[in-house]
Motif scaffolding. Structure first.
Motif: not given
Length: 206
Positions: A100-105, A163-167, A180-187
């Motif tokens: 979903d994050i990638l599709n929104r980008q 990268g790293v995925f955080t929930w 709930d919340r998620v983070w998506f940190d590349l590299d």
């Protein structure tokens, strides 16, 4: 494996000429489009040894980590980590969130494969409720996990990202109050993300 019925492909010969005394690696194109980009170990079929003269010696070493293209969520499967907050299939939840994050980008992007790396690192907050044996109630929790993935935009080449995925979730002790919340940190690195989780877990739900 180690010989070619009609001689080695020209691209392999050219790669060997540029690596005298070294190795050239055979990359499975089902995993990655660009062998010069990030290549997970599972995508490498093996390596060809190159002589000091820049010619292939015919010696080929298979990569024991090579595998068919597939998602891998085993980093969430450690027996001492309870992921039940994410439902029966935590890996599928993580995949859905990342897709979903990638599709929104970039609208229309497709997540082709996802590898979750190392062991997920968790953090949990709790409070003790008075009475009835003073039970301990989990109030908030979260985890970080490293990833490698391939995404294909609707009009463009495949990109391999890491990268790293955080929930994190809060309000787990109050029916109807969960957030709930998620983070998506590349590299980003896992150690860095674990430190961030100590703050982020308290950002959820105010």
């Amino acid at each position: 494996m180690g010989t070619f019925a009609e001689g080695p492909p020209e691209e392999l010969v050219a790669a060997a000429a540029a690596q005298p005394g070294g190795w050239v690696y055979e990359i499975d194109s089902a995993w990655v489009d660009d062998p010069d980009g990030h290549v997970p170990p599972e995508a490498i079929r093996g390596g060809w040894k190159v002589g000091d003269d820049g010619r292939l010696t015919g010696e080929f070493h298979e990569n024991p980590r090579y595998a068919v293209v597939r998602d891998d969520y085993s980093a969430l499967d450690e027996p001492d980590q309870w992921m039940g907050w994410l439902g029966e299939n935590p890996g599928a939840y993580v995949r859905e969130q990342i897709a979903d994050i990638l599709n929104r980008q970039v609208s229309g992007s497709v997540l082709e494969w996802l590898l979750l790396r190392e062991r997920a690192r968790c953090l949990t907050g709790a409070r003790r409720e008075e009475g009835d044996g003073d039970p301990v109630l989990v109030t908030r929790t979260g985890f970080v996990v490293a990833f490698v993935l391939a995404v294909r935009p609707p009009h463009g080449r495949q990109a391999v990202l890491n990268g790293v995925f955080t929930w994190a979730a809060a309000g787990l002790d109050r029916p109807g109050a969960r957030r709930d919340r998620v983070w998506f940190d590349l590299d980003a690195g896992l150690d860095w993300a674990e430190e961030q989780l100590k703050t982020r877990i308290y950002e959820v739900g105010g």
